[in-house]
Design an enzyme around this catalytic site. Sequence first.
Site, PDB file in Angstrom:
ATOM      1  N   HIS A   1       0.831  -1.203   0.000  1.00 46.15           N
ATOM      2  CA  HIS A   1       0.000   0.000   0.000  1.00 46.15           C
ATOM      3  C   HIS A   1       0.867   1.254   0.000  1.00 46.15           C
ATOM      4  CE1 HIS A   1      -2.659   2.977   2.266  1.00 46.15           C
ATOM      5  NE2 HIS A   1      -3.219   2.842   1.085  1.00 46.15           N
TER       6      HIS A   1
ATOM      7  N   GLU B   1       2.101   1.862  -3.491  1.00 45.64           N
ATOM      8  CA  GLU B   1       1.076   2.445  -4.364  1.00 45.64           C
ATOM      9  C   GLU B   1       1.163   3.977  -4.318  1.00 45.64           C
ATOM     10  OE1 GLU B   1      -3.337   3.837  -3.810  1.00 45.64           O
ATOM     11  OE2 GLU B   1      -3.035   1.785  -3.128  1.00 45.64           O
TER      12      GLU B   1
ATOM     13  N   GLU C   1      -3.835   7.823   8.111  1.00 45.96           N
ATOM     14  CA  GLU C   1      -4.973   7.164   7.469  1.00 45.96           C
ATOM     15  C   GLU C   1      -5.436   5.983   8.303  1.00 45.96           C
ATOM     16  OE1 GLU C   1      -5.995   4.801   3.274  1.00 45.96           O
ATOM     17  OE2 GLU C   1      -3.997   5.620   3.629  1.00 45.96           O
TER      18      GLU C   1
END
Length: 433
Positions: A59, A62, A139
């Site tokens: 992640h 990305e 996040e």
Amino acid sequence: MATAPALAATDDGKVTDFVLDNGMEVVVIPDHRAPIVTQMVWYKTGSADESPGKSGIAHLFERLMFKATTNLAAGELGRAVSAIGGSMNAFTSYDYTAFHETVAPWALEPMMSFEADRMFNLMLTDDDIKTERDVILEERRSRIDNNPQAVLDEEVDATLWQNQPYRIPVIGWMQEVEKLNWADAVAFYATYYRPNNAVLVVAGDVEPETVKALAEKTYGKVPRGPDLPPRVRPVEPEQNTRRTVTLSDARVSVPSFSTQWVVPSYHTAEPGEAEALDLLAEILGGGNRSRLYQQLVVKEGIATEAGAYFRGTMLDATRFTIYGSPRGDAKPADLEAAADAEVARIARDGVSSDELDKAKDRYVRSVSFARDEQPYMAYLYGSTLATGRNVKDVEEWPDRIRKVTADQVKAAAARYLVPDHSTTGYLFPKTEN
């Protein structure tokens, strides 16, 4: 030029599949109804491919793909897409990572150039890593730690999966994400972000010959990476216990439950099994005509919602889930008992031919309507190819669904939806004693 299979004359909508010399597979889905095109680049790597102790690196990477390259400044792709009124995004899952843009057809070549450039020329600094790592930590705090349902989902996953890496959250564990560094990122990039580990899907107002020429001009210039070993992961042991996970939180206003079972995916199932599980999910909880909705919401009135789903597009084994939220004085245990009774009824008595035929019609029709959307088509083919299957599997899926028998649905329920081999999560409001 080696292609597999060779390009042939195509009718509008006929899907074409070929392979570049550097190993990158390309799928073209012509759709000339509107002057737009969607490009998706799928890398066959996700959170389940991470090394132990490095959760979250897929992640994180990305996000790092939007940093500077040797040719382009950070954020230049986003600015280019915005300037022409297009859209773009990216996402990471357990088995793949994908990047996509939707633009006018004339902009396809520059979009391909952008993606090909960052496939090989990404330039990362320690500051890049720290900045994006901090963003992900925040996040995680906002999306997971501050969301009781998300906290419970993580705990259920870690309980459902005893051995497979699907037990680890895609976003990563906090204490491991905090330690990800430049060396981790560079190693991940060098291993997985290569054309022979990628699939390009282009859907929209294009011709296969044009896409082939553009792909060779852009992606075809990227050097092939080392051949990766087969994606062999830890195998899930036989599960013989019923497990429960309970979370009470003051932020919860409506309780809920979900029960999950480990079942085969389309990639791991015996012929017909995954299709039977898809139809079992449709019959049990695929909408307001399903058994769970009709029994729990309409007839008994004990639920505000009730449903089921089967996540078939996974590289390894997957899950089958039933869920619900109570209404009025009903408790999650009441819903769970009623849902278990419906599952047991199918496992014992099966389904009627009429019920099965209607489920097939609803399910195939819903997917057919979804195929009317360019991005969905790109997603459908990309996710299929990134998890070990091929274009033929997508094209033949409706026929395979139509061939499922009532006995196969009954057998799937009896074999896999065994209460004593399940994991159930309960979410409750926290009250003062």
